[in-house]
Design a protein around this motif. Structure first.
Motif, short mmCIF file in Angstrom:
data_model
loop_
_atom_site.label_atom_id
_atom_site.label_comp_id
_atom_site.label_asym_id
_atom_site.label_seq_id
_atom_site.Cartn_x
_atom_site.Cartn_y
_atom_site.Cartn_z
N GLY A 1 0.80 -1.22 0.00
CA GLY A 1 0.00 0.00 0.00
C GLY A 1 0.83 1.27 0.00
N ALA A 2 2.03 1.20 -0.58
CA ALA A 2 2.90 2.37 -0.64
C ALA A 2 2.60 3.20 -1.89
N THR A 3 2.54 4.50 -1.71
CA THR A 3 2.30 5.41 -2.85
C THR A 3 3.55 6.21 -3.18
N LEU A 4 4.65 5.86 -2.53
CA LEU A 4 5.89 6.61 -2.72
C LEU A 4 7.08 5.65 -2.71
N LEU A 5 8.00 5.85 -3.64
CA LEU A 5 9.24 5.10 -3.70
C LEU A 5 10.38 6.09 -3.46
N VAL A 6 11.23 5.81 -2.47
CA VAL A 6 12.32 6.73 -2.13
C VAL A 6 13.65 6.01 -2.30
N CYS A 7 14.49 6.53 -3.18
CA CYS A 7 15.80 5.94 -3.44
C CYS A 7 16.86 6.67 -2.63
N ASN A 8 17.74 5.91 -2.01
CA ASN A 8 18.80 6.53 -1.25
C ASN A 8 19.78 7.27 -2.16
N GLU A 9 19.99 6.74 -3.35
CA GLU A 9 20.92 7.37 -4.30
C GLU A 9 20.30 8.58 -4.98
N CYS A 10 21.15 9.50 -5.38
CA CYS A 10 20.70 10.65 -6.15
C CYS A 10 20.30 10.19 -7.54
N LEU A 11 19.09 10.53 -7.97
CA LEU A 11 18.56 10.07 -9.25
C LEU A 11 18.77 11.09 -10.35
N ALA A 12 19.16 10.60 -11.51
CA ALA A 12 19.16 11.44 -12.70
C ALA A 12 17.70 11.61 -13.15
N PRO A 13 17.38 12.70 -13.85
CA PRO A 13 15.99 12.91 -14.29
C PRO A 13 15.41 11.72 -15.05
N GLY A 14 16.20 11.10 -15.94
CA GLY A 14 15.72 9.95 -16.70
C GLY A 14 15.44 8.75 -15.83
N GLN A 15 16.27 8.53 -14.82
CA GLN A 15 16.05 7.41 -13.90
C GLN A 15 14.76 7.61 -13.10
N ARG A 16 14.56 8.80 -12.65
CA ARG A 16 13.36 9.09 -11.86
C ARG A 16 12.10 8.89 -12.71
N SER A 17 12.14 9.38 -13.94
CA SER A 17 11.00 9.25 -14.84
C SER A 17 10.72 7.78 -15.16
N SER A 18 11.77 7.02 -15.46
CA SER A 18 11.61 5.60 -15.79
C SER A 18 11.05 4.81 -14.62
#
Length: 378
Positions: free
Chosen positions: A72-89
């Motif tokens: 039931g999670a509506t959010l994914l949080v990555c510890n690493e800094c994301l590039a714009p393309g990675q975040r979008s994908s």
């Protein structure tokens, strides 16, 4: 009562990385807790290097999407800094909103900012963060615009919004530069008054504000058991045992992977540290990762240009430690040639020893300056 938002946390295990994924995810969960976001689960993937498209592999990203749905999670949080393309994908594959660690830290700063200067600094960092991520916002940013305020019917929503953010960053930069000039003048006035400035620095929630309040006796200072409770610089006059006065400064705390955008935006505030006569590094002596935290603090000091400033260590929260453990800890600092004073800002123990040590630092610094001046005249 509304249910708390739930997030799934993701980290990579990479060869030779400085901190373990377990430590990073634990801290990330704590950061999210300060935003009222619950951790619904964690995912760690071992990789030789981050995937350029998804950070994790595409198959793992699909698994994470299923995991988010299951908990039931509506959010994914990555510890690493994301590039714009990675975040979008990742957003497309998982079907949930995606943040990274720098954005989480900036959101906490946004929540904690009280003064107009702090709010301006945080907004500037967020705008700088948002600009490269605009293209990942979807089809709405690709629509052609037109009308008043645009550069013609061929301009996309992305280009228009980017120009707006860049203009806002320029305006905020000018305002912050004016504030920086005011701080320079304030420091010049303090130098004429011949009152040395000493800065309290350390990891967030190490007890810097509590220590300043205990030493100054000013109960109006905010000292809370939460991350980044102080974003502004606070100074109080402190009398040392020798009878000499100093200005003791408390400013924003450090953390692992402090976003470069925040460091840049808070440049004027952090300059107070760089201009200090010496530093008191406040460490939570009860922390299991004490030595890692010390490394983070000293690395951050290097990055802001304070590597050459003399420093002593205030080992705070010693009321939570066994006496034998504390003794071994102090011995370890002393064997490395560092001055370390055990204190408890909350219990107000060890403070006379700390003030005496600060007095010694001030005296030695003044002797050094005098010798240098006399050598220059010769």
């Amino acid at each position: 009562m509304n249910a708390r938002r739930k997030a799934v946390l993701v980290a990579l295990e990479l060869p030779g990385q400085e901190f373990s994924p377990a430590v990073l995810l634990e801290e990330l969960s704590l950061l999210l807790g300060n935003l009222g976001i619950e951790t619904g689960g964690t995912v760690v993937q071992r990789r030789p290097q981050p995937d350029p498209s998804f950070l994790v592999g595409k198959g793992k990203a699909e698994e994470i999407g299923d995991f988010c749905a299951a908990v039931g999670a509506t959010l994914l949080v990555c510890n690493e800094c994301l590039a714009p393309g990675q975040r979008s994908s990742l957003q497309q594959v998982t079907g949930v909103e995606v943040w990274d660690r720098p954005f989480v830290i900036m959101k906490i700063f946004e929540k904690r900012a009280r003064t107009s200067e702090a709010k301006l600094q945080v907004e500037m960092a967020l705008c700088r963060y948002e600009i490269p991520h605009l293209k990942g916002l979807g089809a709405q940013m690709s629509r052609l615009g037109g009308g008043i305020g645009t550069r013609g019917p061929g301009e996309t929503e992305f280009e228009r919004h980017r120009r707006k953010l860049e203009r806002r960053v320029r305006d905020m930069g000018k305002k912050l530069e004016e504030l920086r000039k005011k701080r320079v003048l304030q420091r010049a006035r303090r130098q004429k008054m011949n009152i040395p400035v000493v800065s309290l620095v350390g990891y967030t929630n190490s007890g810097k504000s509590s220590l300043l309040r205990a030493l100054s006796g000013d109960e109006t200072l905010v000292a809370e058991n939460r991350l980044f409770s102080t974003l502004d610089t606070f100074m109080r006059k402190i009398r040392l045992p020798s009878g000499k006065d100093i200005l003791l400064s408390d400013t924003v705390g450090f953390i692992r992977d402090l976003p470069p955008g925040l460091v840049a935006a808070f440049r004027a505030t952090l300059e107070e540290i760089v201009s200090s006569l010496f530093l008191v590094i406040v460490l939570d002596a009860s922390a299991t990762d004490l030595w890692e935290v010390r490394g983070v603090v000293e690395k951050t000091l290097d990055e802001i240009g304070a590597e050459a400033i003399p420093r002593l260590f205030a080992l705070n929260k010693v009321d939570l430690l066994d006496g034998n453990v504390l003794g071994a800890l102090v011995d370890r600092f002393q064997s490395a040639g560092d001055r370390a004073v055990p204190i408890s800002a909350l219990r107000k123990t060890g403070l006379p020893d700390l003030l005496r040590t600060m007095d010694e630092f001030l005296l030695n610094k003044e002797r050094f300056q005098k010798q240098r001046e006399e050598g220059g005249k010769a």
